[in-house]
Design an enzyme around this catalytic site. Structure first.
Site, PDB file in Angstrom:
ATOM      1  N   GLN A 145     -63.986 -84.647  65.524  1.00 20.19           N
ATOM      2  CA  GLN A 145     -64.961 -84.921  66.512  1.00 20.19           C
ATOM      3  C   GLN A 145     -66.502 -84.985  65.923  1.00 20.19           C
ATOM      4  OE1 GLN A 145     -64.060 -85.003  70.667  1.00 20.19           O
ATOM      5  NE2 GLN A 145     -63.002 -86.174  69.123  1.00 20.19           N
ATOM      6  N   ASP A 196     -64.025 -80.312  66.716  1.00 23.36           N
ATOM      7  CA  ASP A 196     -62.278 -80.204  66.388  1.00 23.36           C
ATOM      8  C   ASP A 196     -61.992 -81.159  65.476  1.00 23.36           C
ATOM      9  OD1 ASP A 196     -63.193 -79.172  68.822  1.00 23.36           O
ATOM     10  OD2 ASP A 196     -61.530 -80.624  69.814  1.00 23.36           O
TER      11      ASP A 196
HETATM   12  C1  FRU Z   1     -62.401 -78.478  72.017  1.00 24.66           C
HETATM   13  C2  FRU Z   1     -62.822 -79.658  72.783  1.00 24.66           C
HETATM   14  C3  FRU Z   1     -61.581 -80.649  73.277  1.00 24.66           C
HETATM   15  C4  FRU Z   1     -62.499 -82.060  73.491  1.00 24.66           C
HETATM   16  C5  FRU Z   1     -63.274 -82.007  72.363  1.00 24.66           C
HETATM   17  C6  FRU Z   1     -64.417 -82.644  73.126  1.00 24.66           C
HETATM   18  O1  FRU Z   1     -63.587 -77.876  71.250  1.00 24.66           O
HETATM   19  O2  FRU Z   1     -63.742 -79.502  73.965  1.00 24.66           O
HETATM   20  O3  FRU Z   1     -61.140 -80.077  74.245  1.00 24.66           O
HETATM   21  O4  FRU Z   1     -61.325 -82.969  73.475  1.00 24.66           O
HETATM   22  O5  FRU Z   1     -63.807 -80.656  72.151  1.00 24.66           O
HETATM   23  O6  FRU Z   1     -65.452 -82.883  71.848  1.00 24.66           O
END
Ligand code: FRU
Length: 442
Positions: free
Chosen positions: A33, A17
């Site tokens: 992420q 994300d």
């Molecule tokens: C969405 C998600 C979010 C979480 C993150 C973890 O892709 O699952 O809800 O914060 O990715 O990497």
């Protein structure tokens, strides 16, 4: 440091994300992420990149990583706000019940708990992961309020003198909901309200409530909405909404629609650009890593979509490509050959019912009033993935397409963003068939 043009890609290994998307002190900041050790998901960090124009990105490495008891197993998704000149990053802090013995980057039986935390930075470049973190919303233990494990992805904004936060959550892992919190200072938060609906899937991830001139627009990524056995079951969606800042009562005023009809895009996040436009980017999910990157980034998996402007036109939500992107395509090209040097190519074309285009093996056509795309020839050997996609029915039996092609991503803007259809691809060829109006590269 690694640089990217157009699409922000993993600097190596894994990204998912977009996080903390913010125009701050003359630069766009886009965090993401990031698992820095392998091209797969694992203990989450926030990687960081900056740009002056939303097109050219410079990677700055890892900004946030686990240091605290409460975030020891992951710094999950969140957002950014400028408060009194300082950058505030809000994120979900994850702590596993127990790590898997043979892979500490995953939770045993997928059991973990989540709280919300923040980090403050003086300049948006330096982040003290030991001194400047604080937990702002503890783990939720009251099941009527939220879920101990699946309450995450704080998106923060300001309206009037008040700060607001929306969080994605669930009731028993079965029914998605979103929670609203309010704050006078961005530090201490009080629960205000929630919204639940069967439309929000099993669990709702990455909510975002954007205020446009014409009203509010809700974005969210409900899990399990396209559960037909093909990847992916979780999808990024949007709908217009009513929101009362006094009570934080939200209602969706129309059914949710897909943000991108290719169904690869997920977890979008919006922000305001330098000119005050609402801009959104999403994570393009990739079923396998790219391993032959010529720029030394090694194996990488995951990239961001092009930035899209969020706009209301004749009562309809549209996502045209950001003008800074279009402005870069000034060099005429005659085919797909710039791709061989890693340069994107932009095609403009009009399609009528029955007409088709073949861009390097990626096929686009118009049938029964819809734009259809087929990546079968450039997605070989990948099991269980969606190979074809189509737009909703268009009002006329012809349409205008603005198509951006990168070695691993095709993005089709239909009728100036009325619909967007994007597909991850692997191994486009140089073939070009069908009639296009113009071809440009950067
Ligand atoms: C969405 C998600 C979010 C979480 C993150 C973890 O892709 O699952 O809800 O914060 O990715 O990497």
């Amino acid at each position: 440091m690694i640089k990217d043009c157009m699409h922000l890609r993993a600097p190596g290994n894994w990204i998912n994300d977009p996080n903390g998307f913010l125009y701050y002190k003359g630069e766009y900041h886009l965090f993401y992420q990031h698992f820095p050790y392998a091209p797969r998901w694992g203990t989450m960090h926030w990687g960081h990149a900056v740009s002056r124009d939303l097109v050219h990105w410079e990677h700055l490495g890892v900004a946030l990583f686990p240091t605290k008891d409460y975030d020891q197993n992951g710094v999950f998704s969140g957002s950014a706000m400028e408060i009194d000149g300082r950058m505030h990053l809000y994120y979900s802090a994850v702590r596993y019940a127990q790590p898997q013995p043979e892979d500490i980057h995953l939770a045993l039986d997928d059991r973990f708990e989540t709280s919300q935390a923040m980090v403050v930075s003086e300049d948006g470049r330096h982040f003290d992961n030991w001194a400047d973190k604080q937990q702002i919303i503890p783990v939720i233990t009251d099941t009527t309020l939220g879920d101990r494990q699946h309450t995450r992805d704080p998106k923060v904004w300001k309206e009037g003198e008040t700060y607001y936060m929306v969080l994605g959550s669930t009731r028993d892992g079965a029914r998605g909901r979103v929670l609203f919190y309010r704050s006078a200072d961005g530090l201490s938060w009080t629960y205000a309200n929630q919204y639940a609906s069967p439309e929000l899937g099993r669990i709702l991830e990455c909510p975002d409530l954007a205020k446009l001139r014409e009203g509010y627009l809700f974005f969210g990524s409900p899990m399990g909405v396209t559960a037909d056995g093909l990847a992916y079951a979780d999808q990024a969606m949007y709908a217009r909404a009513d929101f009362d800042p006094e009570t934080c009562r939200m209602t969706l005023t129309e059914p949710l629609s897909f943000l991108d009809w290719g169904l690869d895009l997920y977890a979008p996040q919006s922000t305001l650009d330098q000119e005050g436009r609402r801009v959104v980017v999403g994570w393009m999910r990739m079923p396998r890593p790219v391993t032959d990157a010529p720029d030394g980034r090694g194996s990488w998996n995951g990239m961001m979509s092009l930035p899209r402007v969020v706009e209301m036109r004749e009562g309809q939500v549209c996502f045209p490509v950001h003008p800074n992107v279009s402005a870069c395509f000034t060099r005429p090209a005659s085919n797909l050959s710039p791709l061989a040097e890693g340069k994107p190519v932009r095609f403009r074309a009009s399609l009528r019912e029955g007409q088709t285009l073949d861009l390097g093996g990626y096929r686009i056509g118009m049938r029964e009033g819809r734009v259809e795309a087929d990546r079968s020839a450039v997605f070989a050997g990948l099991q269980g993935c969606r190979l074809t996609a189509r737009s909703p029915r268009l009002p006329e039996n012809r349409c205008h397409l603005d198509i951006f092609v990168d070695p691993n991503l095709v993005e089709i803007f239909i009728n100036d963003g009325r619909y967007v259809l994007s597909h991850v691809v692997y191994g486009l060829s140089g073939r070009l068939e069908g009639s296009v109006e113009s071809i440009f590269t950067i």
